[in-house]
Scaffold this active site. Structure first.
Site, PDB file in Angstrom:
ATOM      1  CB  CYS A   9      -0.766  -0.055   1.373  1.00 56.96           C
ATOM      2  SG  CYS A   9      -1.720  -1.691   1.430  1.00 56.96           S
ATOM      3  CG  HIS A  68      -2.260   4.325   4.926  1.00 55.58           C
ATOM      4  ND1 HIS A  68      -1.883   4.346   3.653  1.00 55.58           N
ATOM      5  CD2 HIS A  68      -2.604   2.885   5.382  1.00 55.58           C
ATOM      6  CE1 HIS A  68      -1.930   2.982   3.159  1.00 55.58           C
ATOM      7  NE2 HIS A  68      -2.245   1.973   4.443  1.00 55.58           N
ATOM      8  CD  GLU A  84      -2.994   7.576   8.927  1.00 57.89           C
ATOM      9  OE1 GLU A  84      -3.965   6.852   8.610  1.00 57.89           O
ATOM     10  OE2 GLU A  84      -2.532   8.650   7.881  1.00 57.89           O
ATOM     11  CE  LYS A  94      -5.863   3.806   1.338  1.00 60.47           C
ATOM     12  NZ  LYS A  94      -5.063   5.011   2.026  1.00 60.47           N
ATOM     13  CG  HIS A 140      -6.280   0.624   0.332  1.00 63.74           C
ATOM     14  ND1 HIS A 140      -5.289   0.859  -0.404  1.00 63.74           N
ATOM     15  CD2 HIS A 140      -5.829   0.446   1.527  1.00 63.74           C
ATOM     16  CE1 HIS A 140      -4.199   0.743   0.507  1.00 63.74           C
ATOM     17  NE2 HIS A 140      -4.520   0.569   1.423  1.00 63.74           N
ATOM     18  CG  PHE A 191      -0.754  -5.183   4.550  1.00 65.80           C
ATOM     19  CD1 PHE A 191      -1.327  -4.846   5.952  1.00 65.80           C
ATOM     20  CD2 PHE A 191      -1.559  -6.592   4.074  1.00 65.80           C
ATOM     21  CE1 PHE A 191      -2.573  -5.029   6.342  1.00 65.80           C
ATOM     22  CE2 PHE A 191      -2.866  -6.575   4.681  1.00 65.80           C
ATOM     23  CZ  PHE A 191      -3.462  -5.721   5.824  1.00 65.80           C
TER      24      PHE A 191
END
Lengths: 85, 402
Positions: free
Chosen positions: B162, B294, B305, B326, B331, B390
């Site tokens: 990502c 994110h 976050e 998003k 995403h 990830f």
């Protein structure tokens, strides 16, 4: 093998323990199973019993599936097996 | 060190087939997420996504090209054509030799993989099309952009799940900053909304079945999107000399790895990267007006976050705006940072902050100004774009108004 024994075997395998070390009142935390380990266990359970477990890793508490102890997991699986057979 | 500016942008995603359409949708807080259209949908538990609708490769590419371009390559070329046209750059001679393409993608040609696995495993065919490999390889998109525009400098593809696009853009930025290249084509793309792509994400049990609601207490997971974002990063003096329109300045970046868990994010890793991007670009934290988060809509990301932002910015965390687009485009995995950079450009250039839509209930663990549901007008001098992948791979970009 009874449902209970099969579930315990899967959890023990995930925790790298002997099934005899997994008791009904153990929590996943006691057994050292983290969130990824939990998702993997649920997958193994679904495969073993050919059922679908309603579980969202984002919010385990909100899922319709109680994972607070081995006993609650076994009870949940027994119910799902009865419902989905 | 050279200054780096953005002189061209292109995109195709669930919100629009170009930059103006996408920014308009972000201003209006429109949702591009809806019912997926694909075969075997009845075998999927997750049936929603930010799918690019109404896209026909025919007419955009000739038949020979279509046989060679996976969907992620098609998206990339559509976006790259827009970006390069806007920048008005032509690549020949010395310019061609020095300029390259650095793109992010996570899955590469997933549709090609999916179709061909189905053909050999399910349909039992023993022969596949000769272009399967050149179509599915992760660098196919970067290579086709280089071929179409005669870009002969350093070109490659970055894969950090990502954070792929942010890592790619950081790399392109660095090449211009150090004087290696006068301009670079950069960004990323993803097209994972095929049966196997959705099924794989389903397995992780972090996907929402109804909506992406970042920072909202009732959020229940992420929603996949698809598309591409491509930019022209150009050395400032080079752009000024030719009178190019400058959209924003890329001021700096930071990259880091958590070195801890393959899926769980780390507050310290995120904070270290945000602080690193500020240090690299010599920006005081009080200058930051907007962060494109994110913000995946998972329990794990959003609270981590927000905690990281609170740690880095202290009291200023309550003054800045942070939103997750998003919620609108989904995403885009390896392409997500590229499309999200558009929201940063809109904040800096147009003074419009894209909202976090689908926001319904405040979460005390995400108690920041997440610009809920409606876009806002505000003058912003510095914007950050976060990406925490990830595997614990982080990349944050810092942009400045010009």
């Amino acid at each position: 093998m009874e449902i209970r024994d099969k579930v315990i075997a899967i959890i023990a395998d995930q925790a790298v323990l002997e099934p005899s070390d997994v008791t009904m009142d153990s929590t996943l935390e006691d057994l050292g199973i983290d969130s990824l380990g939990l998702v993997e266990s649920i997958f193994a359970i679904e495969e073993a019993f050919d059922i679908s477990v309603p579980f969202n890793a984002n919010d385990p508490q909100e899922s319709d599936f109680d994972i607070s102890s081995v006993a609650s997991i076994v009870a949940g699986i027994e119910k799902l097996v009865a419902e989905q057979k | 060190m050279k200054r780096v500016v953005i002189t061209g942008a292109g995109t195709i995603n669930a919100l629009g087939h170009d930059v103006p359409e996408t920014l308009e949708a972000m201003r209006e807080g429109r949702c591009g997420i809806g019912q997926l259209e694909m075969r075997d949908l009845d075998r999927l538990a997750i049936k929603i996504g930010g799918q690019v609708k109404g896209f026909e490769a025919e007419g955009i590419f000739n038949r020979q090209q279509m046989a060679l371009y996976d969907r992620f390559t098609q998206f990339t070329l559509v976006a790259a054509r827009q970006a390069i046209a806007q920048a008005g750059l032509e690549f020949s001679g010395e310019m061609a030799a020095k300029c390259g393409v650095i793109l992010g993608t996570s899955g590469g040609g997933m549709t090609t993989l999916d179709d061909n696995y189905r053909s050999v495993y399910e349909d039992g065919k023993n022969r596949v099309h000769p272009f399967v490999v050149p179509k599915l390889m992760n660098n196919a998109a970067a290579s086709h952009v280089s071929m179409e525009f005669n870009l002969k400098g350093p070109s490659f593809t970055v894969a950090s799940a990502c954070a792929s696009s942010n890592h790619a853009m950081a790399q392109a930025f660095q090449m211009i900053r150090c004087g290696m290249a006068p301009a670079m084509v950069t960004g990323g793309s993803e097209s994972m909304l095929c049966f196997g792509g959705v099924k794989a994400w389903e397995g992780l049990r972090v996907m929402s079945r109804d909506a992406c609601r970042p920072f909202s207490a009732n959020r229940n997971g992420m929603v996949q999107g698809e598309g591409a974002g491509v930019f022209i990063f150009e050395e400032y003096e080079h752009a000024k000399k030719r009178g190019a329109e400058i959209m924003a300045e890329v001021a700096g970046y930071a990259m880091s790895s958590d070195a801890s868990d393959i899926v769980m994010p780390s507050k310290r890793g995120a904070a270290r990267t945000i602080a690193g991007a500020l240090a690299d670009s010599a920006i005081d934290c009080e200058e930051v007006g907007y962060i494109n988060a994110h913000g995946t809509g998972t329990a794990a990301n959003d609270k981590t976050e927000c905690a990281a932002v609170a740690d880095v910015f202290g009291p200023h965390a309550d003054k800045l705006m942070i939103s997750s687009t998003k919620s609108m485009h989904g995403h885009l995995i390896g392409g997500t940072g590229a499309v999200e950079l558009l929201a940063c450009i809109m904040a800096l250039r147009d003074g419009v902050i894209a909202p976090t839509i689908g926001y319904q209930e405040p979460d005390p663990e995400c108690a920041l100004d997440v610009v809920p549901n409606e876009a806002r007008e505000a003058k912003v001098n510095v914007a950050l774009s976060n990406a925490f992948a990830f595997g614990g791979l982080n990349a944050v970009l810092a942009l400045r108004r010009v």
